[in-house]
Design a protein around this motif. Sequence first.
Motif, mmCIF file in Angstrom:
data_model
loop_
_atom_site.group_PDB
_atom_site.id
_atom_site.type_symbol
_atom_site.label_atom_id
_atom_site.label_comp_id
_atom_site.label_asym_id
_atom_site.label_seq_id
_atom_site.Cartn_x
_atom_site.Cartn_y
_atom_site.Cartn_z
ATOM 1 N N LEU A 1 0.840 -1.205 0.000
ATOM 2 C CA LEU A 1 0.000 0.000 0.000
ATOM 3 C C LEU A 1 0.877 1.257 0.000
ATOM 4 O O LEU A 1 0.600 2.216 -0.715
ATOM 5 N N ALA A 2 1.930 1.243 0.805
ATOM 6 C CA ALA A 2 2.814 2.411 0.867
ATOM 7 C C ALA A 2 3.526 2.649 -0.460
ATOM 8 O O ALA A 2 3.806 3.798 -0.825
ATOM 9 N N GLY A 3 3.811 1.566 -1.195
ATOM 10 C CA GLY A 3 4.486 1.718 -2.476
ATOM 11 C C GLY A 3 3.579 2.177 -3.596
ATOM 12 O O GLY A 3 4.047 2.474 -4.708
ATOM 13 N N GLY A 4 2.283 2.245 -3.321
ATOM 14 C CA GLY A 4 1.346 2.657 -4.365
ATOM 15 C C GLY A 4 1.529 4.096 -4.814
ATOM 16 O O GLY A 4 1.403 4.402 -6.002
ATOM 17 N N LEU A 5 1.860 5.000 -3.875
ATOM 18 C CA LEU A 5 1.997 6.417 -4.226
ATOM 19 C C LEU A 5 3.188 6.658 -5.153
ATOM 20 O O LEU A 5 3.028 7.297 -6.211
ATOM 21 N N PRO A 6 4.390 6.160 -4.825
ATOM 22 C CA PRO A 6 5.496 6.324 -5.782
ATOM 23 C C PRO A 6 5.193 5.692 -7.132
ATOM 24 O O PRO A 6 5.627 6.202 -8.171
ATOM 25 N N LEU A 7 4.441 4.615 -7.119
ATOM 26 C CA LEU A 7 4.086 3.959 -8.374
ATOM 27 C C LEU A 7 3.209 4.866 -9.226
ATOM 28 O O LEU A 7 3.373 4.965 -10.447
ATOM 29 N N LEU A 8 2.261 5.545 -8.578
ATOM 30 C CA LEU A 8 1.379 6.464 -9.311
ATOM 31 C C LEU A 8 2.148 7.687 -9.813
ATOM 32 O O LEU A 8 1.910 8.172 -10.922
ATOM 33 N N LEU A 9 3.074 8.201 -8.972
ATOM 34 C CA LEU A 9 3.843 9.371 -9.388
ATOM 35 C C LEU A 9 4.781 9.051 -10.542
ATOM 36 O O LEU A 9 5.000 9.866 -11.431
ATOM 37 N N ASP A 10 5.371 7.845 -10.515
ATOM 38 C CA ASP A 10 6.250 7.361 -11.586
ATOM 39 C C ASP A 10 7.368 8.360 -11.887
ATOM 40 O O ASP A 10 7.621 8.719 -13.040
ATOM 41 N N VAL A 11 8.031 8.833 -10.820
ATOM 42 C CA VAL A 11 9.181 9.723 -10.989
ATOM 43 C C VAL A 11 10.366 9.120 -10.224
ATOM 44 O O VAL A 11 10.182 8.383 -9.249
ATOM 45 N N ARG A 12 11.578 9.448 -10.659
ATOM 46 C CA ARG A 12 12.769 8.844 -10.055
ATOM 47 C C ARG A 12 12.869 9.163 -8.561
ATOM 48 O O ARG A 12 13.252 8.300 -7.766
#
Length: 414
Positions: free
Chosen positions: A153-164
Amino acid sequence: MISKLLPAPGTPRVLMFATLVNTFGNGAYLTTSALFLTRSVGLSPAELAIGLSAAALAGMVLTTPMGYLADRRGPKQVQIAALIVLAACFTGLTQVHHLWSYVLIACVIAVADATVKAANGAMIAGAVPPSERVRTRAFIRSTNNAGIALGTLAGGLPLLLDVRAGYLAVLLGNAVTFLLAAAVVTRVAAVAPAAVPPGGPRMVALRDRPFLTFALLDGLVAALYNEVLSLALPLWLVAYTGAPVALVSAALLVNTIGCVTLQVWASRGTHTAADAVGVARRGALVVGASCVLFGLSAGRPSWLVTVLVLGASVVHVLGELWLSSATFAVVFDLAPDWAQGQYQGVHQTGRQIGNMVGPPLITALVIGWGAPGWSALAAIFATAGLVAPHVIRWGLRRAAGRAAAATAVPAAAR
């Protein structure tokens, strides 16, 4: 009430909290790793596969020797060292820009991760009474699933942002969780290093044919039941039903809730390898039954597919829980006290081999054959359920013979 929700105070409880911290970071990384390596680092899918294959090979070759090291140096010290190495590796991933640097770090991660698992099992074996080992291991597996779920769940936000920057935050956050887990493990009472009995082979696990057979069988079975929901089901829904692929998320949620809340319950009454004989048979047959239910969903209306898939998911997780409980008991019970680490390592190697064989096998059956493929998969589980008791009994006879020989040596000396 608290005693029912937590393992015993001391080593079991400390290891549970270390596992929660560790797997939270792992869950976040697993969610984002593929996109980070392809979109941010710039690896091609083929290069990513090369890295993963090299890591799997390194793990298979070195896991058992690292388990042997845990026995000789003490599992606490080896686990802490492996956790620190993992923190360094995930920090190093932020600087990866080409294939070979990734391959090197991926290999070290695979070996260090397997070392943590082997040392963890050896620590339980050395610090927990035999009657409580399986229950403790069940608590840790529940915690492992909970941590990965929260991390996902916590990794979902970076996945949505898709930035380095988001991906790097996940990597560094995961590194921090490894350091925190190492700090938690320092609170565990040390397990004394085990001495090899004189006159016998050092790598006894690699000479234990019944255990090697069990490790390979269990590795294949575990790989297959793990891939049923994450690999076979989504491909099946797209190719053979009209149901939404989102149904996979519901099935995985059923599995996660079951593994987190019911693993300790499923382990009741399973303390020794002899107890595991019937539990392993039951678990494999129940997972096989879930495959039959999945296969019945071909060409059905969406509402019926939903009912069948959710029902099959419930059946599947029950079988998985019984299989896991049986595995814990067999691995702890068949290993000599002085070789728990290397036996844990051999078992991890069996899992790694299964993870290489399982995905192509299950894809070929379910997607290549359709509904009959699910029946073939059910037959594999049923066969494993019938074979496993014989392998476990074989291992028990081998362990009894080894114990009798060890007793006879001092008697002859006297």
